[in-house]
Write an enzyme that holds these catalytic residues in place. Structure first.
Site, short mmCIF file in Angstrom:
data_model
loop_
_atom_site.label_atom_id
_atom_site.label_comp_id
_atom_site.label_asym_id
_atom_site.label_seq_id
_atom_site.Cartn_x
_atom_site.Cartn_y
_atom_site.Cartn_z
N LYS A 87 6.48 59.09 -16.90
CA LYS A 87 6.33 60.25 -17.78
C LYS A 87 4.89 60.76 -17.74
CE LYS A 87 9.69 58.73 -21.29
NZ LYS A 87 10.59 59.90 -21.35
N ARG A 95 20.89 55.68 -20.76
CA ARG A 95 22.32 55.68 -20.46
C ARG A 95 22.74 54.44 -19.69
NH1 ARG A 95 21.52 61.34 -17.59
NH2 ARG A 95 19.97 61.32 -19.26
#
Length: 486
Positions: free
Chosen positions: A259, A333
């Site tokens: 990130k 996920r």
């Protein structure tokens, strides 16, 4: 200190319309409160405060707060109960004024809804300052009068539940590691005889063949933990449980798909899903809700290292499906896929998962509401009705087949962990990915990325991690304990 409510005047210049408690206090001080309100300026607007000193020896400082229109009821445009929201915001503002005066105790007018007033007081005063030497003075709010003590206590328990989630999300990632998170929840549940907590180590996760979960954890030196909570509150311990699953990434660097550094510190709260579902179960136990509940939280860090999963790697989930990890920052996920497979072992009445899953959810709804993707209108209705009462709203999002094709059209594996059109409908493709691991007919996925933190949008929460939608989950359970799925 004392906090009292006043409603908006029907006409400008007309006498202040006090609550029942305000009226009683005004009589006690021979009408001086109304007199002061009249001469001190225009009528109080919603959420605004005015403070008076020396009115009564028991209450040297009295804060009067604007409650807005009386009996506003449910606002269909806003999808919440306006009376309750007005009370929460007003009481929070009043209690903070008392705190600024460094008064250690405040009595709070129930304002016609003692539960909402208690929530406003307890949520409004909360602040994470564990690690500061200079702390704000502690203020203990209590009910003014005794008529609604049961509803007040319920509001305190609801708010303390959300504050627990706020505490876990706000704490630095070196203080709340996977094992420390699990131990903190275990300690909170220790006093309940009908709760069992299992803290599963990495070896157990491996025997469960949770390859997707392990692929996220392997980049960090912190070992992963699978937290499993069983609350047996139902009259029959064999009744089908409600199963909650929460994403527990205690720090998310993005892994090899790193990130940007700006704002990365906020990723200490990427375990918001685990924090809210675990806090909701702690609250359910405190309320002694007549339900069987199971909580599942896969906990780990997502870090870049020589051992970390690389973009393009293929991993195998618990149900045998292979997943091409095209972006290691779409890691939530992967944890949830394995935890959802495991959730199907329990003959669940319904499965609800919560996760700070996608930036796309924040883009879609901002901090106004939690996005809900569900295959069950029964489940949706209960979540929606609960959120109207709590003011912590939910909004239904699509689970179209349209999105499923975008994650199943994958060159190397059964699924890709990102949609093939990259950013388009990112929250929806993430939900479609999770759906591939669900066979239960009552399942809901709550994407809480947009409601993770609060700047100034929710007036009764200070700036920082929000702990949303813990109260909505608790209210949902309370309503569910009186109903059964069709």
């Amino acid at each position: 200190g004392l906090v009292l409510g006043v409603y908006s005047s029907e006409k400008e210049g007309s006498a202040a319309r006090l609550t029942n408690a305000g009226d009683a206090f005004d009589r006690l001080v021979s009408g001086k409160l109304r007199e002061l309100l009249t001469v001190s300026g225009p009528s109080l607007k919603k959420g605004k405060t005015r403070i008076f000193h020396g009115l009564h020896q028991d209450f040297p400082s009295v804060v009067v707060v604007g409650l807005g229109k009386q009996n506003a009821g449910v606002n269909d445009q806003e999808n919440w109960n306006e009376d309750k929201e007005n009370i929460r915001a007003a009481v929070a503002a009043g209690c903070r004024q008392i705190q600024d005066l460094e008064i250690p105790c405040v009595e709070v007018d129930p304002c016609g809804d003692a539960q909402a007033a208690a929530e406003g007081a307890v949520l409004g005063l909360h602040e994470y300052n564990e690690l500061k030497q200079k702390k704000k003075p502690v203020v203990t709010p209590q009910l003014h009068g005794s008529d609604e003590s049961e509803a007040w206590q319920k509001g305190v328990i609801y708010a303390e539940g959300q504050n627990l989630a706020r505490y876990l999300m706000e704490a630095p990632a070196n203080y709340i590691t996977p094992i420390k998170f699990a131990e903190h929840i275990e300690q909170k549940l220790r006093s309940f005889s009908n709760v069992k907590v299992n803290i599963r180590p990495e070896s157990w996760i491996a025997t469960q063949q949770m390859g997707a979960f392990l692929s996220v954890a392997k980049g960090s030196v912190e070992p992963p933990i699978f937290l499993e909570i069983h609350y047996s509150g139902g009259a029959n311990t064999n009744d089908s449980p409600l199963v909650f699953v929460g994403k527990g990434v205690t720090f998310d660097s993005g892994g090899i798909s790193l990130k940007p550094s700006s704002g990365m510190d906020a990723m200490r709260a990427d375990m918001g899903g685990a924090a809210t579902i675990c806090s909701a179960i702690v609250t359910a136990a405190a309320l002694n809700l007549p339900l069987n509940i199971i909580g599942l939280a896969p906990l780990c860090e997502n870090m870049p290292s020589g051992k970390a999963t690389k973009p393009g790697d293929v991993v195998r989930a618990k149900n045998g499906k292979t997943i091409q990890v095209d972006n290691t920052d779409a890691e939530g996920r992967l944890l949830l896929a394995d935890a959802l497979c495991y959730a199907h072992n329990f003959n669940a009445r319904a499965i609800v998962n919560a996760a700070t899953l996608t930036g796309a959810m924040d883009v879609a709804l901002g901090s106004a509401a939690t996005g809900v993707f569900t295959n069950s209108s029964w489940l949706w209705t209960h979540l929606y009705e609960a959120s109207i009462s709590t003011g912590d709203r939910v909004w239904r999002m699509p689970l179209f087949e349209h999105y499923t094709k975008q994650v199943t059209d994958c060159p190397l594996a059964d699924l890709s962990n990102i949609g093939k059109y990259s950013r388009a409908g990112g929250a929806c493709t993430a939900a479609a990915f999770l759906k591939e691991f669900v066979t239960a007919s009552h399942w809901a996925h709550l994407d809480i990325a947009g409601v993770m933190s609060n700047k100034d949008e929710v007036p009764y929460l200070r700036k920082g991690m929000a702990g949303r939608p813990t109260r909505t989950l608790v209210e949902f359970m309370a309503r569910l304990s009186q109903d059964s799925p069709n």
